[in-house]
Scaffold this active site. Structure first.
Site, PDB file in Angstrom:
ATOM      1  N   LYS A   1       0.855  -1.198   0.000  1.00  0.00           N
ATOM      2  CA  LYS A   1       0.000   0.000   0.000  1.00  0.00           C
ATOM      3  C   LYS A   1       0.886   1.242   0.000  1.00  0.00           C
ATOM      4  O   LYS A   1       1.879   1.295   0.728  1.00  0.00           O
ATOM      5  CB  LYS A   1      -0.914  -0.011   1.231  1.00  0.00           C
ATOM      6  CG  LYS A   1      -1.933   1.137   1.246  1.00  0.00           C
ATOM      7  CD  LYS A   1      -2.918   1.015   2.411  1.00  0.00           C
ATOM      8  CE  LYS A   1      -3.980   2.109   2.373  1.00  0.00           C
ATOM      9  NZ  LYS A   1      -4.965   1.988   3.456  1.00  0.00           N
TER      10      LYS A   1
ATOM     11  N   SER B   1      -9.910   2.033   2.476  1.00  0.00           N
ATOM     12  CA  SER B   1      -9.048   2.806   1.610  1.00  0.00           C
ATOM     13  C   SER B   1      -8.002   1.974   0.862  1.00  0.00           C
ATOM     14  O   SER B   1      -7.433   2.446  -0.117  1.00  0.00           O
ATOM     15  CB  SER B   1      -8.311   3.854   2.446  1.00  0.00           C
ATOM     16  OG  SER B   1      -7.511   3.227   3.438  1.00  0.00           O
TER      17      SER B   1
ATOM     18  N   SER C   1     -10.333  -0.285   6.734  1.00  0.00           N
ATOM     19  CA  SER C   1      -9.738  -0.235   5.397  1.00  0.00           C
ATOM     20  C   SER C   1      -9.009  -1.479   4.914  1.00  0.00           C
ATOM     21  O   SER C   1      -8.545  -1.509   3.778  1.00  0.00           O
ATOM     22  CB  SER C   1      -8.775   0.943   5.304  1.00  0.00           C
ATOM     23  OG  SER C   1      -9.504   2.117   5.110  1.00  0.00           O
TER      24      SER C   1
HETATM   25  N1  GLN Z   1     -13.609   4.270   5.666  1.00  0.00           N
HETATM   26  C1  GLN Z   1     -13.033   4.744   6.884  1.00  0.00           C
HETATM   27  C2  GLN Z   1     -12.633   6.190   6.738  1.00  0.00           C
HETATM   28  O1  GLN Z   1     -12.855   6.724   5.716  1.00  0.00           O
HETATM   29  C3  GLN Z   1     -11.878   3.895   7.291  1.00  0.00           C
HETATM   30  C4  GLN Z   1     -10.633   4.228   6.612  1.00  0.00           C
HETATM   31  C5  GLN Z   1      -9.474   3.429   7.109  1.00  0.00           C
HETATM   32  O2  GLN Z   1      -9.625   2.419   7.787  1.00  0.00           O
HETATM   33  N2  GLN Z   1      -8.296   3.899   6.769  1.00  0.00           N
HETATM   34  O3  GLN Z   1     -12.118   6.793   7.623  1.00  0.00           O
END
Ligand code: GLN
Length: 490
Positions: free
Chosen positions: A78, A157, A181
């Protein structure tokens, strides 16, 4: 000859050991697949030349019998893990040209175990999002298509990582999970995704979003593969003050263990939550039956604070983000707006307006607001108290059960036409993943069902430091699920 990209990590390691394939062949096959699937936009930066050089080293290691645990296994990283001398963008224009001079501990640990990074994967900007549609480098597509033949979103994400693993462009990948995410994109792509206990993986060298929640995680195509990669990634790190000084568990063979002595908790009160689709409820019931058939005892539990988890997270995470992202000011590193400015403030303003995308700006605004004097007690402190009560709920439940099972996401992957929905609608994606995030507990998603041609994922949450049982339960679901989670045409 077998299609090398279709192998699981364990199958590939076996063939490599027997000299039936070489790491160079394995890496080359993946590079070909990356070219064939480039339309998915899963990689922001490809490091294929370096990967081929590393493959030669792996081949030498096998020849000399000195191979490491993941020797020669091609993976995706990532683009939030800093990689020495390799661009690390966090999906943002702000870091478009950022080349770190150091390596994150997680990427270092994986490399020290012989894995080979093929490239840096796409992601929502600064890991904020649930659909990989906020990346400065464009949307990432899920190889899974909906009924009308359109690509769905890969989740977020860590959408680039989940899409890469699902489309055979990597055998495994890293992700980061602040509120879901890793688990939600795993569910959307029919892959396995695990985030360990907060503090198990070092945050050193991970671009920070919300420091008290951020935790590295792993994507793979089987529970067994995910366990091996996780074992290699975890470990105490003096460079991260929140790293846990605990021995890394031996996860070998965990996917063959029986759950017959286990008690699995089902938070039935969450079944009534708003917005859960019928297919998700079906999968939940089916999974309960699967675990019963494997001999586990099913126990109803309650997580009454879970209904407040989402608003709590969307106070705490933006608050921490607003503080973490203050460092991007055009002075230290990252983007700096061009122009003749008459004051420092003017330069900051122009830099941050240009460098950050819409969602990131929204989070900074919310975060700054909830931390401002006069509102801190009303929002931030209150959210911290609810976070504690959420943990208390889990602690109560874990007096009775060994693991908890609930869905990973409230629906299957959706289409890109949802792109312009109101942000709160997007936040609802995290309804099932955030409770474990707030409590810092290990949790994972395992593919468990299929609806209208799209995969669905089940989530297992465990006690702090008990990744072992989480993996064990997930493996049991995997064993009982007779579905081929390969997207059509791949
Ligand atoms: N969807 C969540 C957010 O937008 C989680 C994102 C994440 O775990 N990095 O914050």
């Amino acid at each position: 000859m077998t299609n090398l990209v279709k192998l699981n990590i364990f199958e590939a390691l076996d063939l490599l050991k027997k000299s039936e394939i070489t790491a160079t062949e394995l890496v080359s096959a993946h590079i070909k697949q990356m070219a064939a699937c480039s339309n998915l936009n899963a990689y922001i930066t490809e490091t294929t030349d370096l990967a081929l050089e590393n493959a030669k080293i792996s081949d030498q290691k096998y020849l000399s019998g000195k191979q490491r645990k993941l020797e020669g296994i091609p993976i995706g990283m990532k683009d939030l893990f800093c990689t020495n001398n390799i661009k690390t963008t966090a999906g943002s224009k702000m870091l478009e040209n950022f080349i770190p001079t150091y390596e994150s501990t997680v990427s270092q640990n994986l490399a020290d175990n012989g894995s080979i990074t093929l490239g840096k994967t796409n992601m929502d900007e600064f890991a904020m999002g649930s659909a990989n549609i906020t990346s400065h480098f464009g949307d990432c597509l899920n190889p899974w298509k909906d009924e009308s033949g359109n690509h769905t979103v890969p989740g977020g994400s860590s959408g680039g990582s989940s899409a890469a693993v699902a489309s055979f462009m990597a055998m495994g990948a890293t992700g980061s999970d602040t509120g879901g995410s890793v688990r939600q994109p795993a569910a959307f792509t029919g892959t396995v995704g695990i985030k360990p206990t907060y503090g198990r993986c070092s945050r050193y060298g991970m671009v920070a979003f919300a420091s008290s929640l951020d935790q590295a995680g792993i994507f793979a195509r089987s529970v067994e593969d995910a366990a091996l990669m996780l074992e290699c990634a975890m470990g105490f790190d003096p460079k991260d003050s929140t790293s846990i000084k605990a021995e890394v568990p031996n996860l070998k063979g965990v996917s063959n263990q029986s759950v017959s002595n286990m008690k699995i908790g089902i938070p039935r009160d969450m079944m009534q939550m708003e917005g859960i689709s019928a297919e998700i409820l079906n999968m939940w019931e089916e999974s309960i039956d699967k675990l019963r058939s494997e001999g586990a005892e099913i126990v109803d539990i309650r997580l009454p604070m879970a209904k407040y988890a989402l608003p709590t997270y969307y106070v705490i995470a933006p608050a921490e983000a607003s503080s973490n992202l203050a460092r991007y000011d055009g002075v230290r590193y990252g983007h700096r707006a061009a122009g003749n400015f008459t004051s420092l403030d003017e330069m900051y303003e122009a830099t941050r307006s240009e460098g950050f995308g819409e969602e990131v700006k929204r989070r900074i605004m919310i975060g700054t607001y909830v931390l401002s004097s006069g509102f801190k007690d009303a929002y931030y402190r209150k959210a911290q108290k609810i976070r504690r009560l959420m943990l208390n709920n889990f602690n109560e439940a874990f007096k009775e059960v060994d693991s908890i099972m609930l869905p990973s996401a409230p629906s299957a992957a959706f289409g890109f036409d949802q792109k312009d929905v109101d942000p709160v609608q997007m936040y609802l994606n995290d309804i099932f993943t955030i409770p474990a995030s707030l409590a810092g507990l290990p949790a994972m998603s395992v593919p468990a069902s299929m609806h209208k041609g799209l995969p669905l994922g089940m989530q297992i949450v465990g006690r702090a430091l008990d990744e072992y049982n989480v993996l064990k339960v997930a493996a049991s679901i995997e064993r009982c699920t007779n579905i081929d989670f390969t997207p059509k045409g791949y």
